[in-house]
Design a protein around this motif. Structure first.
Motif, PDB file in Angstrom:
ATOM      1  N   PHE A 118      29.522  32.513  39.289  1.00 20.10           N
ATOM      2  CA  PHE A 118      30.929  32.828  39.092  1.00 20.10           C
ATOM      3  C   PHE A 118      31.451  33.982  39.957  1.00 20.10           C
ATOM      4  CE2 PHE A 118      29.981  30.506  35.237  1.00 20.10           C
ATOM      5  CZ  PHE A 118      31.147  29.793  35.011  1.00 20.10           C
ATOM      6  N   ARG A 119      30.588  34.771  40.550  1.00 19.45           N
ATOM      7  CA  ARG A 119      31.061  36.016  41.139  1.00 19.45           C
ATOM      8  C   ARG A 119      32.033  35.792  42.299  1.00 19.45           C
ATOM      9  NH1 ARG A 119      33.673  39.990  40.473  1.00 19.45           N
ATOM     10  NH2 ARG A 119      33.276  41.862  41.689  1.00 19.45           N
ATOM     11  N   ALA A 120      31.639  35.057  43.328  1.00 20.96           N
ATOM     12  CA  ALA A 120      32.556  34.844  44.451  1.00 20.96           C
ATOM     13  C   ALA A 120      33.824  34.101  44.019  1.00 20.96           C
ATOM     14  CB  ALA A 120      31.857  34.116  45.595  1.00 20.96           C
ATOM     15  N   PRO A 121      33.741  33.025  43.239  1.00 22.05           N
ATOM     16  CA  PRO A 121      34.972  32.372  42.793  1.00 22.05           C
ATOM     17  C   PRO A 121      35.900  33.301  42.015  1.00 22.05           C
ATOM     18  CG  PRO A 121      33.094  30.936  42.410  1.00 22.05           C
ATOM     19  CD  PRO A 121      32.542  32.257  42.836  1.00 22.05           C
ATOM     20  N   ASP A 122      35.340  34.182  41.181  1.00 23.24           N
ATOM     21  CA  ASP A 122      36.173  35.097  40.413  1.00 23.24           C
ATOM     22  C   ASP A 122      36.901  36.095  41.309  1.00 23.24           C
ATOM     23  OD1 ASP A 122      35.724  33.960  37.970  1.00 23.24           O
ATOM     24  OD2 ASP A 122      34.388  35.525  37.218  1.00 23.24           O
ATOM     25  N   ILE A 123      36.228  36.536  42.352  1.00 23.10           N
ATOM     26  CA  ILE A 123      36.876  37.442  43.303  1.00 23.10           C
ATOM     27  C   ILE A 123      37.978  36.711  44.065  1.00 23.10           C
ATOM     28  CG2 ILE A 123      36.521  38.756  45.428  1.00 23.10           C
ATOM     29  CD1 ILE A 123      33.629  39.265  44.456  1.00 23.10           C
ATOM     30  N   MET A 124      37.657  35.531  44.567  1.00 22.70           N
ATOM     31  CA  MET A 124      38.567  34.814  45.452  1.00 22.70           C
ATOM     32  C   MET A 124      39.798  34.300  44.717  1.00 22.70           C
ATOM     33  SD  MET A 124      35.545  32.869  47.586  1.00 22.70           S
ATOM     34  CE  MET A 124      36.604  32.045  48.787  1.00 22.70           C
ATOM     35  N   ARG A 125      39.636  33.850  43.468  1.00 21.83           N
ATOM     36  CA  ARG A 125      40.784  33.304  42.750  1.00 21.83           C
ATOM     37  C   ARG A 125      41.815  34.374  42.427  1.00 21.83           C
ATOM     38  NH1 ARG A 125      40.550  34.640  37.455  1.00 21.83           N
ATOM     39  NH2 ARG A 125      38.525  35.140  36.523  1.00 21.83           N
ATOM     40  N   ARG A 126      41.432  35.647  42.533  1.00 24.08           N
ATOM     41  CA  ARG A 126      42.383  36.736  42.344  1.00 24.08           C
ATOM     42  C   ARG A 126      42.870  37.299  43.676  1.00 24.08           C
ATOM     43  NH1 ARG A 126      42.899  38.127  36.992  1.00 24.08           N
ATOM     44  NH2 ARG A 126      43.954  40.066  37.565  1.00 24.08           N
ATOM     45  N   GLY A 127      42.527  36.604  44.769  1.00 26.80           N
ATOM     46  CA  GLY A 127      43.038  36.969  46.085  1.00 26.80           C
ATOM     47  C   GLY A 127      42.479  38.266  46.625  1.00 26.80           C
ATOM     48  N   GLN A 128      41.271  38.605  46.243  1.00 25.85           N
ATOM     49  CA  GLN A 128      40.672  39.871  46.635  1.00 25.85           C
ATOM     50  C   GLN A 128      39.636  39.681  47.733  1.00 25.85           C
ATOM     51  OE1 GLN A 128      39.042  41.037  42.859  1.00 25.85           O
ATOM     52  NE2 GLN A 128      40.988  41.821  42.080  1.00 25.85           N
ATOM     53  N   ALA A 129      39.306  40.784  48.412  1.00 22.44           N
ATOM     54  CA  ALA A 129      38.221  40.775  49.381  1.00 22.44           C
ATOM     55  C   ALA A 129      36.892  40.663  48.644  1.00 22.44           C
ATOM     56  CB  ALA A 129      38.251  42.046  50.213  1.00 22.44           C
ATOM     57  N   ILE A 130      35.924  40.008  49.284  1.00 24.51           N
ATOM     58  CA  ILE A 130      34.573  39.903  48.724  1.00 24.51           C
ATOM     59  C   ILE A 130      33.784  41.134  49.163  1.00 24.51           C
ATOM     60  CG2 ILE A 130      32.433  38.571  48.683  1.00 24.51           C
ATOM     61  CD1 ILE A 130      34.101  36.108  49.436  1.00 24.51           C
ATOM     62  N   LEU A 131      33.385  41.952  48.200  1.00 25.32           N
ATOM     63  CA  LEU A 131      32.548  43.103  48.526  1.00 25.32           C
ATOM     64  C   LEU A 131      31.112  42.607  48.635  1.00 25.32           C
ATOM     65  CD1 LEU A 131      32.445  46.108  49.054  1.00 25.32           C
ATOM     66  CD2 LEU A 131      32.162  46.481  46.592  1.00 25.32           C
ATOM     67  N   SER A 132      30.620  42.502  49.858  1.00 28.13           N
ATOM     68  CA  SER A 132      29.331  41.861  50.110  1.00 28.13           C
ATOM     69  C   SER A 132      28.252  42.888  50.418  1.00 28.13           C
ATOM     70  CB  SER A 132      29.451  40.889  51.291  1.00 28.13           C
ATOM     71  OG  SER A 132      28.177  40.477  51.735  1.00 28.13           O
ATOM     72  N   TYR A 133      27.181  42.875  49.624  1.00 33.75           N
ATOM     73  CA  TYR A 133      26.046  43.737  49.919  1.00 33.75           C
ATOM     74  C   TYR A 133      25.344  43.256  51.186  1.00 33.75           C
ATOM     75  CZ  TYR A 133      22.322  47.069  48.971  1.00 33.75           C
ATOM     76  OH  TYR A 133      21.451  48.130  49.056  1.00 33.75           O
ATOM     77  N   GLY A 134      25.199  41.948  51.321  1.00 40.55           N
ATOM     78  CA  GLY A 134      24.503  41.418  52.485  1.00 40.55           C
ATOM     79  C   GLY A 134      25.209  41.709  53.790  1.00 40.55           C
TER      80      GLY A 134
END
Length: 494
Positions: free
Chosen positions: A451-467
């Motif tokens: 759920f993490r990436a979809p939850d970020i994206m559906r709110r129109g936010q940047a993905i904070l990526s550790y990798g």
């Protein structure tokens, strides 16, 4: 689409993927059926001759979806490792390293495989629906409606999985950006390969049409816990609609759909259909028999249909005795570091989700924390939860917090939170704080479940990526997955 069918097209159409056979009738099921072998070499003209063969087709739809490259592992893993919750340990290119680093491109094999398997499953659903048109009367009208509803549910489920990964979020432009090639007819050759991308809005509209029609024709319940956990029923379609409407930012519709299967006040439960409710112990939904009333839809496995090498959730996240800990939890506490939810104060050290579903692991002289929702035991037969009642409550809580009853929103999120952390109920100081706490609760409760990436994206936010070492903005080329090269080469309509 040619790449999906170029190998043994006749065999693909004649033989459903049925190594997973749950039952010989809708009302009977036993553990033995999980180990039955498929009925092979049936002439295509005879595949709808008997009720048993038609049921084989239905089970084949789910079997196709639960392929290791799709819903048996890769879908959930990719959506979690793209963000900040996990850290890669092995530097293994086969287990999602490019996705983790945001360096995957149109040629990345694992992402191509995901696309191919999803569209193959869609085509099986299309073929099944069209074949049913030519074989009326083999089963009762009620059972035919049931089966058609399941095919439409599976098709909607696959399109949702694809559209939020390969297209820009609906909320960024109200769905006007390019979505997916929307294939709704069975493809038995390459003649119809050329198909332009429908808009994101058009794809979501089709998903909701399928789910509405599925809800109308699916049964309210099945005869036993295994069937009601592994086959779609009315509440399954409703639950997925709450997820889809949340992805569209349509909070009013989330509330409308959620209210069909969530009571007005605590203790929350489904007022009709399957009697869904939270379990007293969160760990119980991840252990055998995997058929609690919280498990709305799960992908089952047996010795004859394990997820496959390096696809398994236990292999990625757990260790003893056969898991490999490809990814461990981000436990950074440094002020200048990219932090995961593990160290957030909302997730207390006495929370059952921390004490029961995570564990220490020592590697290279360092002790890290790992996720233990799934065992590390080969051949990794843990059932994978696709939809849980906890998610539905959190979907509804977020929608209520945004546009509805904030008191009910707090009660809903606390139902999930206090189930595992009774000593520390959440308290909110206003709407913004309430929404923040609900979003954090999703990260805690649904950790590792995709759920993490979809939850970020559906709110129109940047993905904070550790990798990737930092935020991936909405305009970045790696914010969404590119259309795979195989589709680009065989679909001139793109």
């Amino acid at each position: 689409m040619k790449s999906i069918y170029k190998n043994n097209i006749k065999g693909l159409l004649k033989v459903s993927l049925v190594s997973f056979v749950l039952a010989t009738t809708v009302s009977s099921c036993s553990k033995d059926f999980l180990n039955l072998r498929p009925e092979l070499n049936i002439p295509e003209d005879n595949m709808f001759d008997t009720p048993e063969r038609i049921l084989t087709h239905v089970n084949g739809l789910y079997a196709s979806a639960k392929d290791g490259r799709l819903m048996a592992g890769r879908y959930y893993i990719y959506n979690d490792i793209r963000a900040e919750e996990f850290i890669n340990r092995t530097n293994n290119g086969v287990t999602g390293l490019a996705v983790y680093n945001h360096t995957n491109d149109a040629t990345t094999t694992q992402v191509n495989n995901f696309w191919i398997q999803a569209y193959m499953t869609i085509n099986r659903a299309n073929k099944f629906l069209e074949d049913f048109d030519q074989h009326s009367g083999v089963v009762s009208a009620e059972l035919e409606a049931n089966y058609r509803g399941e095919a439409k549910f599976v098709r909607a489920w696959m399109y949702y999985a694809l559209v939020h990964m390969f297209a820009r979020p609906y909320v960024l432009d109200n769905g006007t950006s390019p979505g997916l090639p929307l294939r709704l007819k069975a493809e038995t050759n390459t003649e119809n390969n050329s198909l332009p991308r429908s808009t994101v809005a058009e794809v979501y509209a089709q998903i909701l049409t399928d789910l509405d029609e599925a809800e109308a024709s699916l049964p309210a319940d099945y005869a036993n816990p295994t069937l009601r956990t592994t086959r779609a029923h009315k509440n399954t379609a409703i639950a997925l609609k709450t997820r889809v409407y949340l992805a569209m930012g349509n909070f009013a519709k989330v509330i409308e759909e959620g209210n069909k299967m969530v009571s007005a006040s605590a203790p929350f439960s489904a007022p009709s259909g399957v009697s869904h409710a939270l379990q007293a112990n969160v760990q119980s939904v991840f252990v055998t028999p995997y058929t609690t009333t919280e498990n709305i839809l799960s992908m089952p496995f047996a010795d004859t249909n394990a997820p496959g090498t390096q696809n398994q959730m236990g292999y990625y996240y757990n260790t003893v005795p056969n898991g490999n800990v490809e990814y461990y939890l981000n436990g950074s506490t440094a002020d200048n570091a990219i932090k995961g939810i593990y160290t957030d104060p909302q997730w207390s050290n006495t929370d059952a989700r921390k004490t029961l579903l995570t564990a220490d692991y020592t590697t290279g002289g360092n002790t890290v924390r790992i996720l233990t929702k799934w065992t590390g035991v080969s051949p990794f037969l843990d059932w994978i939860p696709v939809i849980r009642y906890a998610e539905v409550l959190l979907n509804l809580a977020e929608a209520e917090a945004e546009v509805g009853d904030q008191a009910r929103a707090l009660a809903l999120v606390n139902a999930v939170h206090t189930r595992s952390d009774a000593a520390n109920p959440l308290v909110a100081s206003g709407k913004a704080d309430l929404i923040e706490k609900i979003l954090k609760e999703r990260r805690i409760e649904l950790l590792g479940e995709g759920f993490r990436a979809p939850d970020i994206m559906r709110r129109g936010q940047a993905i904070l990526s550790y990798g990737a070492g930092g935020p991936i903005g909405t305009s970045s080329s790696s914010y969404i997955f590119p259309i795979p090269v195989g589709e680009q080469q065989t679909n001139p309509g793109l």
